[in-house]
Design a protein around this motif. Structure first.
Motif, PDB file in Angstrom:
ATOM      1  N   LYS A 190      69.303   5.384  26.546  1.00  0.00           N
ATOM      2  CA  LYS A 190      68.127   4.949  27.300  1.00  0.00           C
ATOM      3  C   LYS A 190      66.856   5.417  26.607  1.00  0.00           C
ATOM      4  N   LEU A 191      66.903   6.634  26.072  1.00  0.00           N
ATOM      5  CA  LEU A 191      65.748   7.186  25.359  1.00  0.00           C
ATOM      6  C   LEU A 191      65.612   6.592  23.961  1.00  0.00           C
ATOM      7  N   TYR A 192      66.757   6.352  23.312  1.00  0.00           N
ATOM      8  CA  TYR A 192      66.764   5.869  21.928  1.00  0.00           C
ATOM      9  C   TYR A 192      67.667   4.637  21.822  1.00  0.00           C
ATOM     10  N   PRO A 193      67.150   3.466  22.193  1.00  0.00           N
ATOM     11  CA  PRO A 193      67.981   2.250  22.213  1.00  0.00           C
ATOM     12  C   PRO A 193      68.459   1.788  20.842  1.00  0.00           C
ATOM     13  N   GLU A 194      67.884   2.334  19.764  1.00  0.00           N
ATOM     14  CA  GLU A 194      68.309   1.948  18.422  1.00  0.00           C
ATOM     15  C   GLU A 194      69.544   2.726  17.960  1.00  0.00           C
ATOM     16  N   VAL A 195      70.028   3.632  18.809  1.00  0.00           N
ATOM     17  CA  VAL A 195      71.206   4.439  18.465  1.00  0.00           C
ATOM     18  C   VAL A 195      72.439   3.864  19.160  1.00  0.00           C
ATOM     19  N   ASN A 196      73.548   3.829  18.448  1.00  0.00           N
ATOM     20  CA  ASN A 196      74.825   3.494  19.073  1.00  0.00           C
ATOM     21  C   ASN A 196      75.848   4.561  18.699  1.00  0.00           C
ATOM     22  N   PHE A 197      76.952   4.585  19.426  1.00  0.00           N
ATOM     23  CA  PHE A 197      77.955   5.636  19.264  1.00  0.00           C
ATOM     24  C   PHE A 197      79.305   5.049  18.870  1.00  0.00           C
ATOM     25  N   LYS A 198      80.010   5.784  18.021  1.00  0.00           N
ATOM     26  CA  LYS A 198      81.399   5.478  17.703  1.00  0.00           C
ATOM     27  C   LYS A 198      82.226   6.684  18.128  1.00  0.00           C
ATOM     28  N   LEU A 199      83.147   6.471  19.075  1.00  0.00           N
ATOM     29  CA  LEU A 199      83.894   7.568  19.691  1.00  0.00           C
ATOM     30  C   LEU A 199      85.240   7.810  19.013  1.00  0.00           C
ATOM     31  N   PHE A 200      85.601   9.090  18.963  1.00  0.00           N
ATOM     32  CA  PHE A 200      86.923   9.504  18.484  1.00  0.00           C
ATOM     33  C   PHE A 200      87.436  10.556  19.455  1.00  0.00           C
ATOM     34  N   GLU A 201      88.625  10.358  20.006  1.00  0.00           N
ATOM     35  CA  GLU A 201      89.202  11.316  20.941  1.00  0.00           C
ATOM     36  C   GLU A 201      90.389  12.033  20.304  1.00  0.00           C
ATOM     37  N   GLY A 202      90.548  13.299  20.648  1.00  0.00           N
ATOM     38  CA  GLY A 202      91.675  14.049  20.107  1.00  0.00           C
ATOM     39  C   GLY A 202      91.712  15.455  20.660  1.00  0.00           C
ATOM     40  N   ASP A 203      92.724  16.214  20.231  1.00  0.00           N
ATOM     41  CA  ASP A 203      92.769  17.625  20.598  1.00  0.00           C
ATOM     42  C   ASP A 203      91.921  18.409  19.597  1.00  0.00           C
ATOM     43  N   ILE A 204      91.875  19.720  19.742  1.00  0.00           N
ATOM     44  CA  ILE A 204      90.976  20.521  18.906  1.00  0.00           C
ATOM     45  C   ILE A 204      91.335  20.421  17.424  1.00  0.00           C
ATOM     46  N   LEU A 232      63.100   8.351  11.970  1.00  0.00           N
ATOM     47  CA  LEU A 232      63.407   7.347  12.980  1.00  0.00           C
ATOM     48  C   LEU A 232      64.752   7.665  13.628  1.00  0.00           C
ATOM     49  N   ILE A 233      64.780   7.679  14.945  1.00  0.00           N
ATOM     50  CA  ILE A 233      66.024   7.955  15.664  1.00  0.00           C
ATOM     51  C   ILE A 233      66.763   6.634  15.842  1.00  0.00           C
ATOM     52  N   SER A 234      67.661   6.337  14.917  1.00  0.00           N
ATOM     53  CA  SER A 234      68.407   5.082  14.961  1.00  0.00           C
ATOM     54  C   SER A 234      69.719   5.261  14.209  1.00  0.00           C
ATOM     55  N   GLY A 235      70.582   4.240  14.307  1.00  0.00           N
ATOM     56  CA  GLY A 235      71.848   4.273  13.584  1.00  0.00           C
ATOM     57  C   GLY A 235      73.015   4.673  14.475  1.00  0.00           C
ATOM     58  N   THR A 236      74.150   4.943  13.841  1.00  0.00           N
ATOM     59  CA  THR A 236      75.395   5.244  14.560  1.00  0.00           C
ATOM     60  C   THR A 236      75.700   6.736  14.527  1.00  0.00           C
ATOM     61  N   ILE A 237      76.012   7.288  15.699  1.00  0.00           N
ATOM     62  CA  ILE A 237      76.478   8.670  15.799  1.00  0.00           C
ATOM     63  C   ILE A 237      77.995   8.639  15.948  1.00  0.00           C
ATOM     64  N   ASN A 238      78.685   9.216  14.992  1.00  0.00           N
ATOM     65  CA  ASN A 238      80.148   9.313  15.051  1.00  0.00           C
ATOM     66  C   ASN A 238      80.502  10.628  15.737  1.00  0.00           C
ATOM     67  N   ILE A 239      80.955  10.520  16.971  1.00  0.00           N
ATOM     68  CA  ILE A 239      81.177  11.732  17.762  1.00  0.00           C
ATOM     69  C   ILE A 239      82.619  11.817  18.242  1.00  0.00           C
ATOM     70  N   GLY A 240      83.147  13.028  18.191  1.00  0.00           N
ATOM     71  CA  GLY A 240      84.488  13.276  18.701  1.00  0.00           C
ATOM     72  C   GLY A 240      84.421  13.930  20.071  1.00  0.00           C
ATOM     73  N   CYS A 241      85.430  13.675  20.886  1.00  0.00           N
ATOM     74  CA  CYS A 241      85.495  14.257  22.226  1.00  0.00           C
ATOM     75  C   CYS A 241      86.881  14.834  22.462  1.00  0.00           C
ATOM     76  N   TYR A 242      86.914  16.063  22.940  1.00  0.00           N
ATOM     77  CA  TYR A 242      88.185  16.657  23.358  1.00  0.00           C
ATOM     78  C   TYR A 242      88.752  15.799  24.479  1.00  0.00           C
ATOM     79  N   ALA A 243      90.044  15.515  24.395  1.00  0.00           N
ATOM     80  CA  ALA A 243      90.664  14.509  25.262  1.00  0.00           C
ATOM     81  C   ALA A 243      90.393  14.723  26.746  1.00  0.00           C
ATOM     82  N   SER A 244      90.414  15.977  27.200  1.00  0.00           N
ATOM     83  CA  SER A 244      90.225  16.230  28.629  1.00  0.00           C
ATOM     84  C   SER A 244      88.757  16.280  29.035  1.00  0.00           C
ATOM     85  N   LEU A 245      87.849  16.347  28.057  1.00  0.00           N
ATOM     86  CA  LEU A 245      86.419  16.432  28.353  1.00  0.00           C
ATOM     87  C   LEU A 245      85.711  15.087  28.246  1.00  0.00           C
TER      88      LEU A 245
END
Length: 302
Positions: free
Chosen positions: A119-133, A92-105
């Motif tokens: 939109k494709l998987y409404p049961e998924v949510n994201f938790k964002l983390f920003e930082g350098d490499i 099942l495609i659901s739950g939280t994706i903990n994803i990091g993003c390079y600050a400038s991207l």
């Protein structure tokens, strides 16, 4: 402390229902000695006799065994339910994706990717983390995030990456700059101009390395870790800047305008990647997001 196993309970129930070890052995495709040993170990663990062995006539249940077999059926049924739930949950495609993003991207790519995927998987949510490499590497290795959107400027042997796209550097100039009407710009045309440097680990070295082919060092007037500060400084005539990521709008927060112009110099494109810890199997939702990112960038590059 529980010292018995589900296998022992399963063998015991099979023998209790069959009335003899031979039939249980045939039903389970397990050798008779293995079944007998498992039940003996169960009785020893519980310090209770569950079966009465009748020579050549099978077995019968003791009073404790009759009570025990009912509990065992219930426990084995619950175990099957747990197994079924985990199999269903793993697909099942659901739950939280903990994803990091390079600050400038992050601001340029992450919102569109997240919005399209949810939109494709409404049961998924994201938790964002920003930082350098370096911060993203640490967050990956410590398990704070599962994957990271970054540039392929990583030399960490614990991290592996999937390439999404190659991005060539370009020059940012104020619309009022004398060279703003050019279709391409050579770095040597800017050698006496002040540079506004995106001062993030790895990125700063990458941009300065572009001048090495001319054996020159840029004149750095400002250093900033913020893309919008960099853009505003350029738009207000404080110098030029080099970037890889392309911001769609030419208008800065303060309303000033700038323009993006490709470099005519040879410059090795930098790869945009999704990174994760080497050898770690991602949850189904993360695998699906990775596939979505690959397809999204393939479509954009066609």
């Amino acid at each position: 402390m529980i010292n018995y196993t589900l296998k022992q309970l399963k063998y015991f129930v099979a023998v209790a229902e069959s009335g003899n070890v031979t039939e249980a052995s045939e039903k389970l495709y397990i050798s008779q000695p293995a079944i007998s040993n498992a039940i003996s170990q169960l009785e020893e663990t519980l310090n209770t006799q569950l079966l009465i062995r009748h020579h050549a006539k099978g077995v019968s249940l003791t009073p404790a065994g009759k009570e025990m077999v009912s509990y065992c059926r219930t426990l084995l049924s619950h175990a099957e339910e747990i197994n079924g739930y985990m199999i269903q949950h793993s697909t099942l495609i659901s739950g939280t994706i903990n994803i990091g993003c390079y600050a400038s991207l992050g601001p340029i790519y992450a919102p569109k990717l997240i919005q399209g995927f949810t939109k494709l998987y409404p049961e998924v949510n994201f938790k964002l983390f920003e930082g350098d490499i370096e911060e993203l590497n640490e967050a990956l290795v410590t398990g704070k995030i599962e994957m990271a959107l970054m540039y392929d400027l990583n030399n960490n042997c614990q991290i592996e990456s999937t390439k999404l796209a190659k991005i060539s550097p370009h020059v940012l100039l104020s619309v009022k700059h004398p060279l703003a009407n050019r279709k391409k710009i050579n770095l040597m045309a800017l050698q006496d101009e002040p540079l506004v440097l995106l001062d993030l680990p790895h990125s700063n070295k990458y941009f300065q390395s572009l001048f090495e082919q001319y054996d020159k060092n840029p004149f750095i007037k400002h250093r900033t870790k913020s893309i919008e500060m960099l853009r505003s400084l350029v738009a207000n005539g404080e110098g030029y800047a080099l970037m890889n990521a392309h911001v769609k709008s030419n208008t800065c927060f303060d309303g000033s305008e700038l323009i993006s112009i490709p470099l005519s110099d040879y410059a090795t494109p930098i790869s945009l990647v999704i990174s994760k810890v080497l050898g770690v199997k991602l949850p189904k939702r993360c695998e699906a997001f990775l596939e979505f990112c690959i397809k999204n960038f393939n479509l954009d590059n066609k």
